[in-house]
Enzyme design. Structure first.
Site, short mmCIF file in Angstrom:
data_model
loop_
_atom_site.label_atom_id
_atom_site.label_comp_id
_atom_site.label_asym_id
_atom_site.label_seq_id
_atom_site.Cartn_x
_atom_site.Cartn_y
_atom_site.Cartn_z
N CYS A 107 44.07 45.69 36.49
CA CYS A 107 42.83 46.31 36.04
C CYS A 107 43.07 47.27 34.89
O CYS A 107 42.20 47.45 34.03
CB CYS A 107 42.11 47.01 37.20
SG CYS A 107 43.13 48.18 38.10
N LYS A 127 40.41 45.21 55.30
CA LYS A 127 40.21 43.79 54.99
C LYS A 127 40.94 43.51 53.69
O LYS A 127 40.52 43.93 52.62
CB LYS A 127 38.72 43.48 54.84
CG LYS A 127 38.42 42.02 54.47
CD LYS A 127 36.91 41.83 54.26
CE LYS A 127 36.55 40.37 54.01
NZ LYS A 127 37.21 39.78 52.83
N GLU A 155 36.01 41.21 30.83
CA GLU A 155 37.40 41.45 31.21
C GLU A 155 38.11 40.11 31.31
O GLU A 155 37.67 39.21 32.03
CB GLU A 155 37.48 42.17 32.56
CG GLU A 155 38.91 42.40 33.03
CD GLU A 155 38.99 43.03 34.41
OE1 GLU A 155 40.00 43.69 34.70
OE2 GLU A 155 38.04 42.84 35.22
N GLU A 193 37.04 51.06 42.93
CA GLU A 193 37.98 50.91 41.82
C GLU A 193 37.86 49.46 41.38
O GLU A 193 38.31 48.54 42.06
CB GLU A 193 39.41 51.25 42.28
CG GLU A 193 40.39 51.43 41.13
CD GLU A 193 40.96 50.12 40.62
OE1 GLU A 193 40.44 49.60 39.60
OE2 GLU A 193 41.90 49.63 41.24
#
Length: 372
Positions: free
Chosen positions: A174, A66, A271, A140
């Site tokens: 990331c 997906k 973040e 992750e």
């Protein structure tokens, strides 16, 4: 290519040295689990698929994938690429499904493992569903990588790497260098060089090779980032916009430097997924490590110093999954990738990622006349 060259070696039986003379021959056999369900992000729409498909298909698993909702063309193109290369039907299947149907898929007993690359929120939801159904999962997730500049660093080199480490893919990475932690003795020199480097970034068409500052992925992404900056300022941080005004057409975001971020400012633990730099001025190595570890994330990181031994010593004290001395976090096929804390668990790439969804089975072969 990496897994084409190494998969057979990774799958070789691993003999075990067993002390019991009657135990016979004992070894580890690595066998595919079966169907692995992967949920992948938009920011590197082909590479993210390749780095999960490569090891899992080479290991003998089949995949249901997906992809992110905003890159459907990439999802279809990758599936077609495998089909055109001769992959058997059903080895890799792309699906466009809702979150509810995704949960149904995770619950299906034929699915043996779940791999997700994405946000903390998505990771928590997927890990919960996988755990409810006793499925192996890897996550992750996000990161707020520390970029530590010690007092003996090559300041110009460090500043130049910081510009690239923070702004590649418009900071939508990331393992982008999101928190710059700079020793007081070199802070002013570093910041002068860093500001000049950020100001020199060229915003424009991301298909133009001369562009060095791309737009964000969507209007929503730009709005969320702007809201984060405003909240940081409301809680006492100072914000400095850098460079020429970015284009008004498209989802560009003006590069911004945040300083004076107090320990109780929520921004310190967030973040920022875009060209916003958090900068911390510290007095010495010990404080640099303390600030680096004051984060819910632990994905990548960097330490800049003229003494590699010192860099290694500092690296060993930073709570993160990956860290590099005198270089931003590296991403290569032959270097493992994975984090700790809110950045997730499990690994991708090399043999670590290859083994994530294998049954590492113990097989013992004992002679029929062995003593009981």
């Amino acid at each position: 290519m990496y897994y084409a060259q190494h998969a057979a070696k990774f799958l070789e039986p691993q003999p075990l040295q067993v002390k019991d003379p009657n135990a016979g021959r004992v070894y580890l056999s690595r066998e595919p689990l079966g169907v692995v369900y992967a949920i992948e992000p938009w920011n590197f729409p082909y590479y993210q698929l390749a780095r999960v498909a490569g090891p899992q298909l080479a290991a003998g698993n089949t995949m249901i994938v997906k992809h992110a909702e905003n890159v459907p063309q990439a999802a279809l193109a990758f599936e077609k690429l495998l089909a055109d290369a001769g992959a058997p039907k059903g080895v890799y299947t792309n699906v466009f499904i809702s979150h509810e149907l995704s949960n149904t898929l995770i619950a299906d007993q034929r699915v043996r493992g779940v791999a997700l690359t994405g946000s903390e929120r998505a990771g928590a939801a997927v890990a919960t569903e996988a755990a409810k159904n006793l499925k192996k999962s890897t996550l992750e997730l996000g990161g707020a990588d520390a970029f530590i500049v010690l007092d003996d660093a090559d300041v110009d080199k460090a500043a130049d790497w910081a510009v690239l480490g923070r702004h590649w893919n418009a900071g939508q990475v990331c393992v982008s260098s999101k928190r710059l932690i700079v020793d007081d003795s070199v802070y002013d020199r570093f910041m002068d060089r860093y500001r000049a480097g950020v100001a020199a970034l060229k915003a424009g068409d991301p298909m133009d090779r001369s562009t060095t500052l791309a737009p964000l992925s969507s209007d929503g992404a730009a709005s969320r980032l702007q809201s984060q900056v405003e909240q940081a300022i409301a809680n006492g941080a100072k914000a400095e916009q850098v460079g020429d005004p970015v284009p008004t057409q498209g989802n560009f975001f003006q590069p911004t430097i945040l300083t004076d971020i107090a320990p109780d400012n929520p921004a310190r633990h967030e973040e920022f997924f875009g060209p916003v730099s958090q900068v911390y001025r510290v007095s010495g190595e010990e404080e640099a490590i303390k600030v680096a570890n004051d984060s819910p994330y632990g994905l990548g990181g960097s330490v800049f110093t003229s003494d590699p031994d010192r860099g290694e010593r500092v690296s060993q004290q930073v709570d993160t999954g990956m860290i590099f001395v005198n270089h931003p976090t590296g991403v290569k096929a032959d270097i493992p990738f994975g984090g700790v804390k809110n950045s997730g668990y499990g690994h991708e790439l090399i043999d670590l990622g290859f083994n994530e969804f294998l049954n590492i089975k113990v097989i013992g072969v004992t002679d029929i006349d062995a003593a009981f």
